[in-house]
Motif scaffolding. Structure first.
Motif, PDB file in Angstrom:
ATOM      1  N   ASN A 163       0.662  -1.013   0.297  1.00  0.00           N
ATOM      2  CA  ASN A 163       0.157   0.028  -0.254  1.00  0.00           C
ATOM      3  C   ASN A 163       0.720   1.228   0.286  1.00  0.00           C
ATOM      4  O   ASN A 163       2.208   1.358   0.404  1.00  0.00           O
ATOM      5  N   SER A 191       0.666   5.313   0.757  1.00  0.00           N
ATOM      6  CA  SER A 191      -0.485   6.531   0.939  1.00  0.00           C
ATOM      7  C   SER A 191      -0.990   7.147  -0.186  1.00  0.00           C
ATOM      8  O   SER A 191       0.782   8.263  -0.260  1.00  0.00           O
ATOM      9  N   THR A 247      -5.421  11.055   3.895  1.00  0.00           N
ATOM     10  CA  THR A 247      -4.295  10.613   2.806  1.00  0.00           C
ATOM     11  C   THR A 247      -5.446   9.109   2.411  1.00  0.00           C
ATOM     12  O   THR A 247      -5.763   8.655   4.107  1.00  0.00           O
ATOM     13  N   PRO A 251      -4.981   3.849   1.593  1.00  0.00           N
ATOM     14  CA  PRO A 251      -4.223   3.034   1.613  1.00  0.00           C
ATOM     15  C   PRO A 251      -4.774   2.661  -0.167  1.00  0.00           C
ATOM     16  O   PRO A 251      -5.377   2.507  -0.524  1.00  0.00           O
ATOM     17  N   SER A 300      -8.606  -0.342  -1.148  1.00  0.00           N
ATOM     18  CA  SER A 300      -8.510   1.076  -1.484  1.00  0.00           C
ATOM     19  C   SER A 300      -9.314   1.763  -1.137  1.00  0.00           C
ATOM     20  O   SER A 300      -9.996   2.810  -2.302  1.00  0.00           O
TER      21      SER A 300
END
Length: 556
Positions: A57, A59, A78, A80, A140
């Motif tokens: 992931n 950010s 933010t 991931p 996501s």
């Protein structure tokens, strides 16, 4: 047909029912939205791809456009963004080959890293292969729920900016090389929505992405996409297409020409064993479940959805496949007559159509009615309706169907109607499947009552999108072709290494994306048009990579 073949047909139908794809009708009923699969089934002969390619992931910002009122209230947070990569073929100096996963979990794209287009291009160029997930899909998520307000950050514009941010900030931990866009060429690939997506990337962020392959890329957003059925009408088996058009003439001859005759409509639904489907458009939508299987066809038997073939085999045989429907013969003949007659040029007389319609009724029973009846506690309305405001009001993250629906309701359109077909074209689905019906989900799920803002997408180029090192690859028989630069209304182009423009003969939807390992290929698989296209893609990507290094050397 022999009794042995009849048993085989019915047996194959039973097998298909167990694997039935969700979007098998023109509009997906609410009950099937609930059952939407979350990942593609793994091939028993392949390794566990999620173990082979661990997820990572990065950010990334939730909101890249603080000056746009579209995203107010803005966010400084933010989230991931998930990705996977393989350095199995990487060699120093190789490119980064990224497949944008589009409107699904990135897990569903891992086979293309293992033996599909990413594997092929990485192997041909010594490249690093990457699968990149799209915001609001898979894991996501930039938000905690999927309310309409939370979905405001789900636009193609924001997702494109995610991808640029990813390229400029990701570090591939076990690769001892600088793979930033300044130090290595980034080549993007996408199919369908993701195909349009990577084309837009190349145009909007040319300093980041050196090249892109848009496969079946729907670069022209269209609100009433009645043209979805045109490639099927043109390229589908003639007998199947003609018979389906005749069926639709019967159905619409009753539902639309005789709308005030409630008794006749009720008799039609009873004859199809669907007496308890209240709305005529829901009823007609159930009947579209055969012809819409066309998109699932694929050259690889392990990937191919056989439902379209089963449908055509059922409705074009001259023999009665379902003996239980014989008792409906008189009713079917009367309905054909009441509809105004529908034999047309494709049939010698209405009696020929009667035989085929009896098989159609048997098919609909086997693929829709019987499975609904086996689901204890479900009524026919619950199984087949596109109306359920209570269900559409659910907004937790488990409602994964909301993401793409929000995208097409707000910007992309692509409502697949029968009503939009011009009067001189006999549609393959009922004209009762209209914009009012196909947009129900937009109103009930998101309170969207206006047509999609397709100009928000078409400003990127639409049919005319073009850029150096942007390849356009489409399928000749793809139902999405009329939304691509290969559409009938689009300009013709020459194909060059700089701007490849390839149409795969006989292909449906991004047939170049999946592949076989060297020990799996045969004389017939992949078929020559697909093999030729994939070879051409490898060649021009190698040329693009060589050009990048040539220019880099000149700058040095």
């Amino acid at each position: 047909m022999t009794s042995q073949r009849l048993c085989a047909v019915i047996g194959l139908l039973a097998l298909w029912l167990a694997q039935l794809a969700v979007a098998r009708t023109a509009v997906t009923p609410v009950k099937e939205l609930r059952q939407r699969p979350r990942a593609s089934p793994a091939d028993d002969d392949e390794p566990d791809l999620e173990s082979l390619y661990p997820a990572h992931n990065l950010s990334v910002p939730i909101d890249h456009f603080h000056n746009s009122t579209l995203y107010a209230p803005h966010s400084n947070g933010t989230f991931p963004l998930r990705y996977w990569y393989s350095a199995a073929h990487y060699a120093p100096g190789g490119p980064v080959i990224v497949l944008c996963s589009g409107e699904t979990s990135g897990v569903n794209r891992l086979p293309f890293l293992y033996k599909g287009i990413v594997y092929q291009l990485a192997k041909a160029t010594g490249g690093l292969g990457v699968i990149l997930e799209h915001r609001y899909y898979g894991t996501s998520f930039p938000v905690d729920d999927l309310t309409t307000e939370s979905l405001r950050f789900l636009t193609t514009e924001q997702a494109l900016a995610d991808t640029d941010y990813f390229a400029r900030n990701v570090v591939f931990e076990d690769v001892d090389a600088d793979l930033s866009p300044e130090s290595a060429p980034w080549i993007m690939y996408g199919g369908s929505y993701a195909g349009a997506f990577v084309a837009f990337l190349r145009v909007l962020y040319p300093g980041t992405f050196w090249g892109a392959i848009s496969s079946s890329g729907v670069t022209e957003a269209i609100y009433d996409y009645w043209q979805y059925f045109e490639p099927i009408r043109i390229h589908g088996p003639r007998a199947c297409v003609d018979t389906t058009q005749a069926f639709v003439r019967v159905i619409d001859g009753i539902l639309l020409r005789c709308p005030s005759d409630a008794d006749l409509t009720a008799r039609l639904k009873e004859t199809f064993l669907l007496p308890n489907v209240t709305y005529d458009d829901d009823f007609a939508n159930v009947l579209s479940g055969g012809i819409t299987g066309w998109q699932g066809r694929n050259w690889d038997p392990e990937v191919n959805d056989p439902s379209f073939g089963y449908y055509c085999d059922n409705i074009t045989t001259g023999e009665l496949l379902y003996p239980d429907t014989e008792g409906l013969r008189d009713s079917v003949a009367e309905l054909i007559g009441a509809s105004g007659g529908a034999a047309g040029a494709a049939h010698e007389d209405d009696s020929s159509l009667t035989d085929r319609m009896l098989n159609w009724i048997g098919y609909v029973n086997a693929t829709a009615v019987a499975p609904c009846a086996a689901d204890s506690g479900s009524t026919q309305n619950q199984c087949f309706t596109n109306r359920n405001a209570t269900y559409y009001a659910q907004t937790d993250l488990a409602q994964t169907w909301r993401a793409w629906a929000y995208q097409y309701c707000t910007q992309w359109g692509y409502l697949q109607t029968g009503s939009g077909a011009p009067a001189h074209i006999d549609p393959l689905v009922s004209r009762t499947i209209d914009l009012e019906y196909t947009s129900l989900i937009c109103r009930d799920a998101f309170d969207i009552w206006t047509s999609s803002d397709v100009q928000a997408i078409n400003r990127y180029g639409g049919f005319d999108i073009s850029y150096p090192r942007l390849a356009i690859v489409d399928g000749e028989a793809d139902p999405w072709k009329e939304a691509t630069p290969h559409a009938t209304v689009a300009r013709d182009r020459a194909s060059t290494v700089e701007e490849p423009f390839l149409l795969i003969e006989g292909a449906v939807h991004h047939w170049d994306e999946n592949g076989l390992l060297p020990n799996e290929t045969t004389a017939d698989l992949p078929p020559q048009p697909v093999a030729d296209t994939q070879a051409t893609e490898r060649d021009f990507v190698r040329a693009w990579v060589a050009e990048w290094y040539m220019r880099k050397d000149r700058r040095a």
